[in-house]
Design a protein around this motif. Structure first.
Motif, PDB file in Angstrom:
ATOM      1  N   ILE A 155       0.874  -1.176   0.000  1.00 55.71           N
ATOM      2  CA  ILE A 155       0.000   0.000   0.000  1.00 55.71           C
ATOM      3  C   ILE A 155       0.902   1.214   0.000  1.00 55.71           C
ATOM      4  O   ILE A 155       1.844   1.278   0.791  1.00 55.71           O
ATOM      5  CB  ILE A 155      -0.867   0.043   1.283  1.00 55.71           C
ATOM      6  CG1 ILE A 155      -1.637  -1.262   1.487  1.00 55.71           C
ATOM      7  CG2 ILE A 155      -1.780   1.254   1.303  1.00 55.71           C
ATOM      8  CD1 ILE A 155      -2.833  -1.436   0.615  1.00 55.71           C
ATOM      9  N   ILE A 204       6.099   4.037   0.837  1.00 57.26           N
ATOM     10  CA  ILE A 204       5.378   2.783   1.086  1.00 57.26           C
ATOM     11  C   ILE A 204       4.874   2.787   2.519  1.00 57.26           C
ATOM     12  O   ILE A 204       5.647   2.981   3.450  1.00 57.26           O
ATOM     13  CB  ILE A 204       6.290   1.555   0.841  1.00 57.26           C
ATOM     14  CG1 ILE A 204       6.831   1.606  -0.595  1.00 57.26           C
ATOM     15  CG2 ILE A 204       5.530   0.260   1.099  1.00 57.26           C
ATOM     16  CD1 ILE A 204       7.795   0.471  -0.914  1.00 57.26           C
ATOM     17  N   LEU A 205       3.569   2.608   2.658  1.00 54.39           N
ATOM     18  CA  LEU A 205       2.954   2.671   3.977  1.00 54.39           C
ATOM     19  C   LEU A 205       3.021   1.321   4.677  1.00 54.39           C
ATOM     20  O   LEU A 205       3.332   1.232   5.856  1.00 54.39           O
ATOM     21  CB  LEU A 205       1.489   3.105   3.845  1.00 54.39           C
ATOM     22  CG  LEU A 205       1.258   4.482   3.242  1.00 54.39           C
ATOM     23  CD1 LEU A 205      -0.227   4.690   2.967  1.00 54.39           C
ATOM     24  CD2 LEU A 205       1.778   5.562   4.177  1.00 54.39           C
ATOM     25  N   ALA A 206       2.691   0.252   3.925  1.00 58.18           N
ATOM     26  CA  ALA A 206       2.593  -1.058   4.559  1.00 58.18           C
ATOM     27  C   ALA A 206       2.684  -2.149   3.501  1.00 58.18           C
ATOM     28  O   ALA A 206       2.384  -1.930   2.324  1.00 58.18           O
ATOM     29  CB  ALA A 206       1.263  -1.175   5.312  1.00 58.18           C
ATOM     30  N   VAL A 207       3.097  -3.319   3.946  1.00 58.75           N
ATOM     31  CA  VAL A 207       3.101  -4.521   3.109  1.00 58.75           C
ATOM     32  C   VAL A 207       1.865  -5.327   3.491  1.00 58.75           C
ATOM     33  O   VAL A 207       1.506  -5.402   4.661  1.00 58.75           O
ATOM     34  CB  VAL A 207       4.389  -5.340   3.353  1.00 58.75           C
ATOM     35  CG1 VAL A 207       4.359  -6.658   2.589  1.00 58.75           C
ATOM     36  CG2 VAL A 207       5.612  -4.530   2.986  1.00 58.75           C
ATOM     37  N   ILE A 208       1.216  -5.897   2.480  1.00 59.05           N
ATOM     38  CA  ILE A 208       0.071  -6.761   2.732  1.00 59.05           C
ATOM     39  C   ILE A 208       0.615  -8.172   2.894  1.00 59.05           C
ATOM     40  O   ILE A 208       1.197  -8.739   1.969  1.00 59.05           O
ATOM     41  CB  ILE A 208      -0.918  -6.699   1.542  1.00 59.05           C
ATOM     42  CG1 ILE A 208      -1.418  -5.263   1.362  1.00 59.05           C
ATOM     43  CG2 ILE A 208      -2.070  -7.664   1.746  1.00 59.05           C
ATOM     44  CD1 ILE A 208      -2.213  -5.032   0.089  1.00 59.05           C
ATOM     45  N   GLY A 209       0.490  -8.718   4.101  1.00 55.71           N
ATOM     46  CA  GLY A 209       1.154 -10.014   4.316  1.00 55.71           C
ATOM     47  C   GLY A 209       0.307 -10.979   5.106  1.00 55.71           C
ATOM     48  O   GLY A 209      -0.436 -10.583   5.978  1.00 55.71           O
TER      49      GLY A 209
END
Lengths: 94, 94, 94, 94, 94, 94, 94
Positions: free
Chosen positions: D65, D89-94
């Motif tokens: 995201i 980059i705010l966050a990784v989708i994991g």
């Protein structure tokens, strides 16, 4: 006596009498602001993030060229001085 | 002589006579400001937060390309110079 | 030859002839500014506060993508170059 | 292939077909700009003042995201990419 | 008592009665703001990134020259003080 | 799951039903934006120039007060989150 | 209880009833904003680039003078607080 702090330097302005081609002495307002000064006092230098203090690169008596309009005018015991930061000094005349 | 402070460099402008296609020499105002200079004096370099002094990358005599409109014009003993910061210098012609 | 200073890089623009669907070659003003270049010279890299010099990540001959409108145009020996800072380079085409 | 520099990351946009409640597929201009992407290449990381290089926190293949309107659009071999800085980059989708 | 934080300094303004050439005492609004003060309290100094705390260069009792309009006016127990940052102090009168 | 990068934190907003004195439930637009949230994920922390990574001061499950209008709204799997930087967090309710 | 983060401090405002010379109590809007507060909670301090954490210079219970208009107002359990950064605190009253 004025003892400047940190990387500050106290200077006296060095003004030269200006004549036009026809020999007329120009009044002050018709001249460019001076860019030349003589150092009368130097600070202890700025402190780096490492804690080291960096001595100012100019010494009392040095004639310097500085950026126009920089510094703060100070009157002290009837005289006019300019307090500059070392970074406002462009070059020493040597 | 001018001795620049810190990461400053004193240069002389390198101007080339410009002619139009028809051979007319252009007066100064019709030319672009020069971007080329010759180094006449270099400072002692800037001081890092670690206390280390970084020598200026150019040497006296180097011909350089610099950013238009950067630096401060200084007149000294009848000559015109430009005092630049090293970071205003784009490249050395070598 | 141009030797860029610090983290600067000299590039040549890589332009590709552009045709419209109907085969008409577009004049320069109708095209977007190029974003692609070829590295012709690299500087010595920037100096960190620790005193360490960091080599530039690109090498002579690399084809690169750079930020539009960044850098300074320089004419040298009849050729046009662009002097970029390494931070203006987005990616190497490899 | 695009090899981003420093703390840069190349991503492909992840777009999902959007339908309104009545089943009408919305044309592109009626949708919000995507905030989701897939990492296709990562740089070598940024260099700290200590000289240490910090590896990028995302890896090729990660879905992320990112901040709307950040990054630079790049076309390469017919595909569209976005070159982001890691800080976009705010966050990784994991 | 006021104990300033960090690199702050508490001063009292030093005002001198001003007379015009004709001996008329000027009311306050006709005078320039004072630039002179006496140090009444000093902070513990600022903390460098190295963790070192740098002692303030002035001491209680020092008479100083400071930048006009700098600092924050504070009333305390009926008296007026000015809280300056050390960097607002130009020089010590010594 | 969302895994925030660096010093970022993902929170859910904590909203409380608001009634006016007369018992009327206020619609959303008439209420102030919430300043309270619950931490649902924390990043790995920011990296200092020394190379050290500083752990985020809040933990999953913490209820926090944050600066109004800070952060970025993100929708993920039907839920709404706010991605904040640690520096946007004022205090933990404990 | 509110636990502020980093170099933040939670204070309660210290307000003094103000009367005019004629003994009339001034309503709130006619008074200057208070500049005095009492510390009710302090953060863990800010982290330097060296990794060192610097303890906040004020302690719970201290009465302080702070810069007008600084900080963020927070309501918590019916009380009003102000969350300041340590750098907004001018002096401790001691």
């Amino acid at each position: 006596m004025l003892k400047p702090l940190g990387d500050r330097v106290v200077i006296e302005l060095v003004e030269t009498e200006e004549k036009t081609a026809s020999g007329i002495v120009l009044p002050d307002s018709a001249k460019e602001k001076p860019q030349e000064g003589k150092v009368v006092a130097v600070g202890t230098g700025r402190v780096l993030d490492s804690g080291e203090r960096v001595a100012v690169e100019v010494a009392v008596g040095d004639r310097i060229i500085f950026s126009k309009y920089s510094g703060t005018e100070v009157k002290f015991e009837g005289n006019e001085y300019l307090v500059l930061r070392e970074s406002d000094i462009l070059a020493v005349i040597g």
